[in-house]
Enzyme design. Structure first.
Site, PDB file in Angstrom:
ATOM      1  N   ARG A 222      11.554  -2.155  10.301  1.00  0.00           N
ATOM      2  CA  ARG A 222      10.524  -1.727  11.253  1.00  0.00           C
ATOM      3  C   ARG A 222      10.392  -2.717  12.394  1.00  0.00           C
ATOM      4  O   ARG A 222      10.493  -3.912  12.187  1.00  0.00           O
ATOM      5  CB  ARG A 222       9.177  -1.603  10.511  1.00  0.00           C
ATOM      6  CG  ARG A 222       8.832  -0.187  10.164  1.00  0.00           C
ATOM      7  CD  ARG A 222       7.690  -0.076   9.229  1.00  0.00           C
ATOM      8  NE  ARG A 222       6.465  -0.747   9.650  1.00  0.00           N
ATOM      9  CZ  ARG A 222       5.306  -0.638   8.981  1.00  0.00           C
ATOM     10  NH1 ARG A 222       5.246   0.108   7.903  1.00  0.00           N
ATOM     11  NH2 ARG A 222       4.230  -1.265   9.397  1.00  0.00           N
TER      12      ARG A 222
ATOM     13  N   ARG B 248      -9.625   1.040   9.229  1.00  0.00           N
ATOM     14  CA  ARG B 248      -9.282  -0.379   9.366  1.00  0.00           C
ATOM     15  C   ARG B 248     -10.425  -1.175   9.967  1.00  0.00           C
ATOM     16  O   ARG B 248     -10.330  -2.403  10.054  1.00  0.00           O
ATOM     17  CB  ARG B 248      -8.067  -0.509  10.283  1.00  0.00           C
ATOM     18  CG  ARG B 248      -6.760  -0.609   9.555  1.00  0.00           C
ATOM     19  CD  ARG B 248      -5.688  -0.749  10.601  1.00  0.00           C
ATOM     20  NE  ARG B 248      -4.528  -1.428  10.145  1.00  0.00           N
ATOM     21  CZ  ARG B 248      -3.457  -0.819   9.647  1.00  0.00           C
ATOM     22  NH1 ARG B 248      -3.445   0.465   9.503  1.00  0.00           N
ATOM     23  NH2 ARG B 248      -2.416  -1.521   9.291  1.00  0.00           N
TER      24      ARG B 248
ATOM     25  N   ARG C 133      11.619  -5.764   3.740  1.00  0.00           N
ATOM     26  CA  ARG C 133      11.386  -4.306   3.695  1.00  0.00           C
ATOM     27  C   ARG C 133      12.434  -3.540   4.514  1.00  0.00           C
ATOM     28  O   ARG C 133      12.804  -3.938   5.608  1.00  0.00           O
ATOM     29  CB  ARG C 133      10.004  -3.988   4.260  1.00  0.00           C
ATOM     30  CG  ARG C 133       9.825  -2.473   4.458  1.00  0.00           C
ATOM     31  CD  ARG C 133       8.424  -2.055   4.660  1.00  0.00           C
ATOM     32  NE  ARG C 133       7.774  -2.712   5.766  1.00  0.00           N
ATOM     33  CZ  ARG C 133       6.467  -2.639   5.978  1.00  0.00           C
ATOM     34  NH1 ARG C 133       5.713  -1.956   5.153  1.00  0.00           N
ATOM     35  NH2 ARG C 133       5.929  -3.253   6.999  1.00  0.00           N
TER      36      ARG C 133
ATOM     37  N   LYS D 286       0.836  -1.218   0.000  1.00  0.00           N
ATOM     38  CA  LYS D 286       0.000   0.000   0.000  1.00  0.00           C
ATOM     39  C   LYS D 286       0.868   1.265   0.000  1.00  0.00           C
ATOM     40  O   LYS D 286       0.617   2.199  -0.752  1.00  0.00           O
ATOM     41  CB  LYS D 286      -0.942   0.014   1.223  1.00  0.00           C
ATOM     42  CG  LYS D 286      -1.886  -1.157   1.295  1.00  0.00           C
ATOM     43  CD  LYS D 286      -2.789  -1.082   2.503  1.00  0.00           C
ATOM     44  CE  LYS D 286      -2.051  -1.133   3.826  1.00  0.00           C
ATOM     45  NZ  LYS D 286      -1.382  -2.403   4.118  1.00  0.00           N
TER      46      LYS D 286
ATOM     47  N   ARG E 218      -0.433  -9.043  13.274  1.00  0.00           N
ATOM     48  CA  ARG E 218      -0.968  -8.058  12.316  1.00  0.00           C
ATOM     49  C   ARG E 218      -1.839  -8.731  11.266  1.00  0.00           C
ATOM     50  O   ARG E 218      -2.886  -8.219  10.892  1.00  0.00           O
ATOM     51  CB  ARG E 218       0.192  -7.311  11.626  1.00  0.00           C
ATOM     52  CG  ARG E 218       0.843  -6.289  12.534  1.00  0.00           C
ATOM     53  CD  ARG E 218       2.207  -5.886  12.037  1.00  0.00           C
ATOM     54  NE  ARG E 218       2.175  -5.170  10.786  1.00  0.00           N
ATOM     55  CZ  ARG E 218       3.234  -5.046   9.979  1.00  0.00           C
ATOM     56  NH1 ARG E 218       4.378  -5.604  10.289  1.00  0.00           N
ATOM     57  NH2 ARG E 218       3.138  -4.343   8.877  1.00  0.00           N
TER      58      ARG E 218
HETATM   59  P1  AP5 Z   1       4.851  -1.563   1.642  1.00  0.00           P
HETATM   60  O1  AP5 Z   1       4.497  -0.644   0.526  1.00  0.00           O
HETATM   61  O2  AP5 Z   1       5.674  -1.016   2.768  1.00  0.00           O
HETATM   62  O3  AP5 Z   1       3.557  -2.321   2.198  1.00  0.00           O
HETATM   63  P2  AP5 Z   1       2.317  -1.801   3.060  1.00  0.00           P
HETATM   64  O4  AP5 Z   1       1.107  -2.478   2.511  1.00  0.00           O
HETATM   65  O5  AP5 Z   1       2.307  -0.301   3.119  1.00  0.00           O
HETATM   66  O6  AP5 Z   1       2.677  -2.448   4.437  1.00  0.00           O
HETATM   67  P3  AP5 Z   1       2.597  -1.877   5.923  1.00  0.00           P
HETATM   68  O7  AP5 Z   1       3.279  -2.901   6.770  1.00  0.00           O
HETATM   69  O8  AP5 Z   1       3.106  -0.474   6.014  1.00  0.00           O
HETATM   70  O9  AP5 Z   1       1.087  -1.920   6.171  1.00  0.00           O
HETATM   71  P4  AP5 Z   1       0.428  -1.935   7.559  1.00  0.00           P
HETATM   72  O10 AP5 Z   1      -1.001  -1.810   7.154  1.00  0.00           O
HETATM   73  O11 AP5 Z   1       0.762  -3.092   8.413  1.00  0.00           O
HETATM   74  O12 AP5 Z   1       1.131  -0.729   8.307  1.00  0.00           O
HETATM   75  P5  AP5 Z   1       0.621   0.652   8.863  1.00  0.00           P
HETATM   76  O13 AP5 Z   1       1.776   1.559   8.848  1.00  0.00           O
HETATM   77  O14 AP5 Z   1      -0.663   1.094   8.237  1.00  0.00           O
HETATM   78  O15 AP5 Z   1       5.586  -2.819   0.973  1.00  0.00           O
HETATM   79  C1  AP5 Z   1       6.141  -3.850   1.761  1.00  0.00           C
HETATM   80  C2  AP5 Z   1       7.485  -4.289   1.148  1.00  0.00           C
HETATM   81  O16 AP5 Z   1       7.244  -4.878  -0.130  1.00  0.00           O
HETATM   82  C3  AP5 Z   1       8.461  -3.128   0.900  1.00  0.00           C
HETATM   83  O17 AP5 Z   1       9.768  -3.561   1.168  1.00  0.00           O
HETATM   84  C4  AP5 Z   1       8.308  -2.819  -0.603  1.00  0.00           C
HETATM   85  O18 AP5 Z   1       9.502  -2.297  -1.187  1.00  0.00           O
HETATM   86  C5  AP5 Z   1       7.984  -4.213  -1.161  1.00  0.00           C
HETATM   87  N1  AP5 Z   1       7.112  -4.141  -2.330  1.00  0.00           N
HETATM   88  C6  AP5 Z   1       6.060  -3.308  -2.534  1.00  0.00           C
HETATM   89  N2  AP5 Z   1       5.477  -3.554  -3.714  1.00  0.00           N
HETATM   90  C7  AP5 Z   1       6.168  -4.594  -4.262  1.00  0.00           C
HETATM   91  C8  AP5 Z   1       6.043  -5.333  -5.487  1.00  0.00           C
HETATM   92  N3  AP5 Z   1       5.097  -5.037  -6.384  1.00  0.00           N
HETATM   93  N4  AP5 Z   1       6.909  -6.357  -5.716  1.00  0.00           N
HETATM   94  C9  AP5 Z   1       7.866  -6.655  -4.811  1.00  0.00           C
HETATM   95  N5  AP5 Z   1       8.058  -6.001  -3.643  1.00  0.00           N
HETATM   96  C10 AP5 Z   1       7.212  -4.979  -3.376  1.00  0.00           C
HETATM   97  O19 AP5 Z   1       0.225   0.265  10.369  1.00  0.00           O
HETATM   98  C11 AP5 Z   1       1.199  -0.146  11.309  1.00  0.00           C
HETATM   99  C12 AP5 Z   1       0.509  -0.289  12.688  1.00  0.00           C
HETATM  100  O20 AP5 Z   1      -0.004   1.004  13.102  1.00  0.00           O
HETATM  101  C13 AP5 Z   1      -0.693  -1.223  12.750  1.00  0.00           C
HETATM  102  O21 AP5 Z   1      -0.293  -2.571  12.948  1.00  0.00           O
HETATM  103  C14 AP5 Z   1      -1.446  -0.637  13.962  1.00  0.00           C
HETATM  104  O22 AP5 Z   1      -0.863  -1.045  15.162  1.00  0.00           O
HETATM  105  C15 AP5 Z   1      -1.237   0.860  13.819  1.00  0.00           C
HETATM  106  N6  AP5 Z   1      -2.304   1.509  13.030  1.00  0.00           N
HETATM  107  C16 AP5 Z   1      -2.120   2.297  11.918  1.00  0.00           C
HETATM  108  N7  AP5 Z   1      -3.300   2.730  11.450  1.00  0.00           N
HETATM  109  C17 AP5 Z   1      -4.266   2.212  12.275  1.00  0.00           C
HETATM  110  C18 AP5 Z   1      -5.688   2.269  12.285  1.00  0.00           C
HETATM  111  N8  AP5 Z   1      -6.366   2.958  11.344  1.00  0.00           N
HETATM  112  N9  AP5 Z   1      -6.356   1.607  13.271  1.00  0.00           N
HETATM  113  C19 AP5 Z   1      -5.703   0.905  14.221  1.00  0.00           C
HETATM  114  N10 AP5 Z   1      -4.336   0.795  14.244  1.00  0.00           N
HETATM  115  C20 AP5 Z   1      -3.630   1.444  13.286  1.00  0.00           C
END
Ligand code: AP5
Length: 251
Positions: free
Chosen positions: A190, A118, A157, A41, A201
């Protein structure tokens, strides 16, 4: 005034504004990205923002930035502990954090919400905030990928400690190992990319995904996108889905 949206207002919250003028874009996109942790994402958000001129609003990035502050309120401390374990932060805290930044939702540049909502409660709260701001959500892009590919993406990542740019050790390596191509910052892994947090997660995601997808499907806003292939190929798919949905809405 700034022609390009920047993320300062989103990170700072409160009265901060980036003031993109109304004439900045032919049209503004207001989008939500859904999908499991590690599906890509954040990577798509970066590419979509360049293609559409929108601003990348990530709730996870705001929490990670708060980790660096010297003092944490009791509520924020609880939120950061939940995040470290891989659990969701409470709806109340996330919604009030987004409410404090709701000016970003009516920005003329548009927005791309990543990581919010979410849960259905968060989706309902977002609809209320959008109503208050007098804007509507265009579409929800929902990315899908088999679990083994997600685990591979998460374990490789690396994220810039300064500008938060995202890399992958094999799929998207930086030019110099451990160093960010964009700002020269140090690349780190991370805390919640440890195997035990990844499991929690994924479970939190599995529990919330169906009700949330149903919520948006009911109002015709959900667009499902296959997240396999290169980031550029997925971007093309995303833009084509947005275009098809805009045509369908007009006819
Ligand atoms: P990346 O683009 O980083 O993936 P992502 O989907 O953004 O993954 P996240 O781990 O950031 O999502 P998340 O939803 O767990 O985290 P968030 O920060 O929202 O890609 C991943 C890897 O793959 C990278 O190395 C990239 O280079 C590689 N890649 C990408 N595309 C590729 C491709 N096509 N081919 C090959 N490789 C590729 O949330 C973190 C925490 O915050 C949550 O667990 C929770 O505790 C809290 N939180 C945040 N928002 C909320 C909410 N709304 N409600 C409750 N808790 C929340």
């Amino acid at each position: 005034m700034t022609e390009q949206p920047d993320r300062a207002a989103w990170f700072e919250g409160g009265e901060a504004k980036c003031d993109v003028p109304p004439s900045a874009r032919e049209r503004s996109y207001r989008l939500v990205l859904l999908g499991p942790p590690g599906v890509g994402k954040g990577t798509q958000a970066e590419l979509l923002c360049k293609a559409l001129g929108t601003c990348h609003l990530s709730t996870g990035d705001v929490f990670r930035a708060a980790q660096c502050q010297s003092e944490h309120s009791p509520a924020l401390r609880t939120a950061l502990e939940a995040m470290r374990r891989g659990e969701l932060v409470s709806d109340g805290l996330v919604v009030s954090m987004v409410s404090e930044r709701s000016g970003c939702l009516s920005c003329y540049g548009g927005f791309l919400l990543d990581g919010f909502p979410r849960t259905v409660a968060q989706a309902e709260a977002l609809d209320e905030l959008l109503d208050q701001q007098g804007v509507r959500l265009d579409s929800v892009l929902s990315y899908e990928l088999p679990l083994h590919e997600i685990v591979d993406r998460l374990s490789g990542r690396r994220t810039c400690s300064k500008c938060k740019a995202v890399f992958h050790v094999t799929a998207r390596p930086p030019h110099k190992e451990g160093v960010c191509d964009q700002c020269g910052g140090q690349l780190i892994q991370r805390e919640d990319d440890r195997p035990e947090s990844i499991r929690v997660r994924m479970q939190a995601y599995e529990e919330s995904k169906r009700p949330l997808a149903d919520y948006y499907a009911q109002t015709g806003r959900l667009l499902s996108i296959t997240a396999g292939g290169t980031p550029e190929a997925i971007l093309e798919r995303s833009l084509a889905a947005l275009q098809a949905s805009a045509v369908a809405t007009r006819t």
